[in-house]
Motif scaffolding. Structure first.
Motif, short mmCIF file in Angstrom:
data_model
loop_
_atom_site.label_atom_id
_atom_site.label_comp_id
_atom_site.label_asym_id
_atom_site.label_seq_id
_atom_site.Cartn_x
_atom_site.Cartn_y
_atom_site.Cartn_z
N GLY A 233 -6.72 -54.62 5.18
CA GLY A 233 -6.09 -53.29 5.22
C GLY A 233 -7.01 -52.19 5.68
N GLN A 235 -9.57 -50.09 8.34
CA GLN A 235 -9.44 -49.73 9.75
C GLN A 235 -10.74 -49.16 10.31
OE1 GLN A 235 -6.15 -46.91 9.68
NE2 GLN A 235 -4.70 -48.51 10.32
N ASN A 246 -7.43 -52.87 13.12
CA ASN A 246 -7.04 -53.27 11.77
C ASN A 246 -7.76 -54.58 11.42
OD1 ASN A 246 -4.86 -51.27 11.07
ND2 ASN A 246 -4.02 -52.07 12.99
N GLU A 293 -8.36 -49.49 2.60
CA GLU A 293 -6.93 -49.81 2.60
C GLU A 293 -6.07 -48.64 2.12
OE1 GLU A 293 -8.40 -50.60 -1.52
OE2 GLU A 293 -9.14 -50.91 0.52
#
Length: 302
Positions: A233, A235, A246, A293
């Protein structure tokens, strides 16, 4: 491009001009689907083209490049002239493109400054050539990208250009009869430049961006802590290109580094993860952000 979806849904569009640069996102596909469903004529202009909006308005394409490796370099740049009043709309064109466009007559009454006032655009040489009486800076208040940058504002003020900012006025309209012109708001008296620390408070974490090579397109991320951290989750974000990687469902072990690769030499295996074979990072300068996340800023490398 996300803003174009409601435009296509709510307004009658007679012609749609696009750089032709393919963007690998659901939003891009939705945009093209809307254009197709509504049978809107779709055009990919070339440098030097004239776009006919009105017989008394001259619109010249100074840049458009569907083959550009960087999204910003694909920007359509338009010089629009009505009588004695002209407008230069530069999109996200960077300093390298600005230099190329100096072969044309870029002098303009009104400049929409490139890339929201980022220092990757609006070079001193370009500003001196355009000599805008009015400059529009399009950016949001307290934006996370730090726009506009102080050196850009300094260059504009040095040539006496009046500055109008969307952060102050929202939508900015310039009206003209071809001789005189008027802007629908007050000139910005004090531009808040964004070269300041982010207001976001990063959570305590041992994960950080430790290296970034814009040319070879390799970003190193290290776990300096004592425990493994799940990156599911998370990035990695290219700020200038607004592009997002991702992370897959993996854990970064204590003391280990992983490398996110992109561009023509992107690779994977062992401690390398492959983002894409397309160019992601703007070589003139591109900050990298790492978010967890929850979307919280964990690490940033200018």
């Amino acid at each position: 491009m996300g803003g174009l979806i409601p435009v296509l849904d709510n307004m009658m569009i007679e012609q749609f001009y696009d750089s032709g640069k393919v963007h690998t996102s659901q939003t891009f596909e939705e945009m093209l689907t809307r254009i197709d469903e509504k049978n809107i004529p779709y055009h990919v202009p070339k440098i030097g083209d004239d776009i006919v909006f009105d017989k008394d308005v001259n619109v010249k394409v100074l840049n458009a490049n569907e083959q550009a490796t960087d999204n910003n370099d694909a920007s359509i740049v338009l010089k629009m002239t009505y009588g004695d009043v002209s407008f230069l709309l530069t999109g996200d064109a960077g300093v390298a493109l600005e230099k190329e466009m100096l072969q044309y007559d870029v002098k303009a009454t009104v400049l929409k400054a490139g890339h929201h006032g980022s220092n990757t655009s609006s070079s001193e040489e370009f500003i001196q050539a355009v000599k805008p009486e009015v400059t529009i800076l399009s950016y949001g208040e307290d934006n996370k990208y730090g726009h506009p940058h102080a050196e850009v504002v300094d260059r504009l003020q040095a040539i006496g250009s009046k500055i109008y900012a969307t952060a102050d006025l929202g939508t900015i309209t310039v009206s003209t009869d071809g001789v005189n012109y008027a802007v629908n708001g007050k000139e910005t008296s004090r531009v808040e430049t964004g070269n300041k620390p982010s207001k976001e408070v990063a959570p305590t974490t041992a994960i950080e961006i430790v290296s970034k090579d814009l040319v070879t397109e390799i970003v190193g991320i290290k776990n300096s802590g004592q425990q493994a951290v799940s990156l599911k989750g998370w990035q990695l974000i290219s700020i200038e290109g607004h592009q997002v990687y991702n992370f897959p469902n993996l854990s970064l072990q204590p003391g280990k580094i992983i490398y996110i690769t992109s561009g023509t030499n992107a690779r994977e295996g062992q401690n390398y993860l492959k983002w894409t074979t397309k160019q992601i990072w703007l070589n003139d300068g591109d900050a990298a952000q790492l978010r967890n996340e929850k979307g919280e800023l964990v690490s940033e490398l200018e």
